[in-house]
Design an enzyme around this catalytic site. Structure first.
Site, PDB file in Angstrom:
ATOM      1  N   ARG A   1       2.006 -13.647   4.049  1.00 36.70           N
ATOM      2  CA  ARG A   1       2.969 -12.542   4.224  1.00 36.70           C
ATOM      3  C   ARG A   1       2.977 -12.078   5.689  1.00 36.70           C
ATOM      4  NH1 ARG A   1       2.586  -7.467   0.250  1.00 36.70           N
ATOM      5  NH2 ARG A   1       0.930  -6.632   1.514  1.00 36.70           N
TER       6      ARG A   1
ATOM      7  N   ARG B   1      -9.497  -3.256   0.849  1.00 33.22           N
ATOM      8  CA  ARG B   1      -8.502  -3.057  -0.222  1.00 33.22           C
ATOM      9  C   ARG B   1      -8.949  -3.735  -1.518  1.00 33.22           C
ATOM     10  NH1 ARG B   1      -3.608  -5.179   3.083  1.00 33.22           N
ATOM     11  NH2 ARG B   1      -2.368  -5.067   1.189  1.00 33.22           N
TER      12      ARG B   1
ATOM     13  N   ARG C   1       2.063  -5.129   8.586  1.00 29.96           N
ATOM     14  CA  ARG C   1       1.412  -3.888   8.160  1.00 29.96           C
ATOM     15  C   ARG C   1       0.034  -3.752   8.795  1.00 29.96           C
ATOM     16  NH1 ARG C   1       1.858  -3.518   1.711  1.00 29.96           N
ATOM     17  NH2 ARG C   1      -0.242  -2.745   2.059  1.00 29.96           N
TER      18      ARG C   1
ATOM     19  N   LYS D   1       3.445  -7.577  -7.191  1.00 29.80           N
ATOM     20  CA  LYS D   1       4.056  -6.386  -7.799  1.00 29.80           C
ATOM     21  C   LYS D   1       5.389  -6.053  -7.131  1.00 29.80           C
ATOM     22  CE  LYS D   1       0.539  -3.586  -6.996  1.00 29.80           C
ATOM     23  NZ  LYS D   1      -0.438  -4.428  -6.298  1.00 29.80           N
TER      24      LYS D   1
ATOM     25  N   ARG E   1      -3.760   4.233  -9.377  1.00 35.86           N
ATOM     26  CA  ARG E   1      -4.743   3.341  -8.769  1.00 35.86           C
ATOM     27  C   ARG E   1      -6.172   3.794  -9.041  1.00 35.86           C
ATOM     28  NH1 ARG E   1      -1.640   1.093  -4.611  1.00 35.86           N
ATOM     29  NH2 ARG E   1      -2.634  -0.325  -3.144  1.00 35.86           N
TER      30      ARG E   1
HETATM   31  P1  ADP Z   1      -1.015  -3.181  -1.604  1.00 31.41           P
HETATM   32  O1  ADP Z   1       0.027  -4.096  -1.051  1.00 31.41           O
HETATM   33  O2  ADP Z   1      -2.381  -3.422  -1.072  1.00 31.41           O
HETATM   34  O3  ADP Z   1      -1.005  -3.117  -3.089  1.00 31.41           O
HETATM   35  P2  ADP Z   1       0.284  -0.584  -1.149  1.00 31.41           P
HETATM   36  O4  ADP Z   1       1.446  -0.844  -0.295  1.00 31.41           O
HETATM   37  O5  ADP Z   1       0.525  -0.285  -2.588  1.00 31.41           O
HETATM   38  O6  ADP Z   1      -0.756  -1.765  -0.984  1.00 31.41           O
HETATM   39  O7  ADP Z   1      -0.588   0.633  -0.540  1.00 31.41           O
HETATM   40  C1  ADP Z   1      -1.068   0.596   0.784  1.00 31.41           C
HETATM   41  C2  ADP Z   1      -2.123   1.688   0.992  1.00 31.41           C
HETATM   42  O8  ADP Z   1      -1.551   2.967   0.652  1.00 31.41           O
HETATM   43  C3  ADP Z   1      -3.352   1.587   0.102  1.00 31.41           C
HETATM   44  O9  ADP Z   1      -4.336   0.704   0.614  1.00 31.41           O
HETATM   45  C4  ADP Z   1      -3.816   3.053   0.093  1.00 31.41           C
HETATM   46  O10 ADP Z   1      -4.450   3.428   1.285  1.00 31.41           O
HETATM   47  C5  ADP Z   1      -2.503   3.801   0.010  1.00 31.41           C
HETATM   48  N1  ADP Z   1      -2.089   4.017  -1.396  1.00 31.41           N
HETATM   49  C6  ADP Z   1      -0.974   3.515  -2.001  1.00 31.41           C
HETATM   50  N2  ADP Z   1      -0.898   3.922  -3.276  1.00 31.41           N
HETATM   51  C7  ADP Z   1      -1.997   4.690  -3.495  1.00 31.41           C
HETATM   52  C8  ADP Z   1      -2.517   5.391  -4.607  1.00 31.41           C
HETATM   53  N3  ADP Z   1      -1.870   5.386  -5.796  1.00 31.41           N
HETATM   54  N4  ADP Z   1      -3.686   6.078  -4.465  1.00 31.41           N
HETATM   55  C9  ADP Z   1      -4.326   6.102  -3.300  1.00 31.41           C
HETATM   56  N5  ADP Z   1      -3.918   5.456  -2.217  1.00 31.41           N
HETATM   57  C10 ADP Z   1      -2.772   4.760  -2.284  1.00 31.41           C
END
Ligand code: ADP
Length: 192
Positions: free
Chosen positions: A127, A150, A139, A13, A88
């Protein structure tokens, strides 16, 4: 143009958002990035979100809906945006639907990047390795334990978001296992 990119962690994404942002001159609104910025700044939201994020679980809908509602009011988002990592949960999708309806705005597309779960773990590991090699900070949630959580959060809470948009006739699936330029081409075809 107003877009949502859906897909599991590691689906690509971020890669696609960065490209679309340049091509369409619209901002990428990544809730993950916004939350990480709040953690780094030590704001009240960041303080609440940090341990939840590190574990791999989802931050509460209230917090996330609040930050998105504020963000889409900013000047640069008036002409459109790419939502990455939001909605989400089905509750977040419903909150977004209501937010857009209140502003008489419509989504142009909801694109889902489809990737095998087996491939995701390998991508996240790569990554983390590449970040380390480049001397960057990995991260806190890019470790096997948090990654499993996740994935479970994705399966249980986010996969139903695809069904929500599919029921509205708005979901456009794309094969996220294809090489990056082919994924880009498939997305561009949908947006044309
Ligand atoms: P990923 O690379 O896993 O898609 P993101 O960078 O989008 O992860 O998000 C990292 C973390 O931030 C998630 O695991 C969650 O804890 C929190 N987070 C991000 N977006 C949301 C959301 N829309 N609702 C709830 N938690 C979120």
């Amino acid at each position: 143009m107003r877009l949502i990119l859906l897909g599991p962690p590691g689906a690509g994404k971020g890669t696609q958002s960065t490209r679309l942002m340049t091509e369409h001159k619209i901002p990428q609104l990544s809730t993950g990035d916004m939350l990480r910025a709040a953690v780094k700044a030590g704001s009240p939201i960041g303080l609440k979100a940090k341990s939840v994020m590190d574990s791999g679980a989802l931050v509460s809908d209230d917090i996330v809906v609040g930050i998105v509602a504020e963000r889409i009011e900013e000047a640069d988002a008036k002409g459109g945006f790419i939502l990455d990592g939001f909605p989400r949960t089905v509750a977040q999708a419903q909150a977004l639907d209501a937010m857009l309806e209140g502003k008489h705005l419509k989504l142009d597309a909801v694109i889902e990047l489809k990737v095998d779960e087996a491939a995701l773990m390998a991508r996240i590991k790569q990554r983390a390795d590449e970040t380390l090699k480049a001397g960057g900070a990995v991260r806190a949630d890019d470790n096997p334990e948090s990654f499993q959580i996740r994935l479970v959060a994705y399966r249980q809470q986010t996969a139903p978001v695809s069904a929500h948009y599919a029921a509205l006739g708005e979901l456009r699936p794309v094969d996220g296992m294809a090489p990056i330029d082919q994924v880009s081409a498939a997305i561009d075809k949908i947006l044309k």
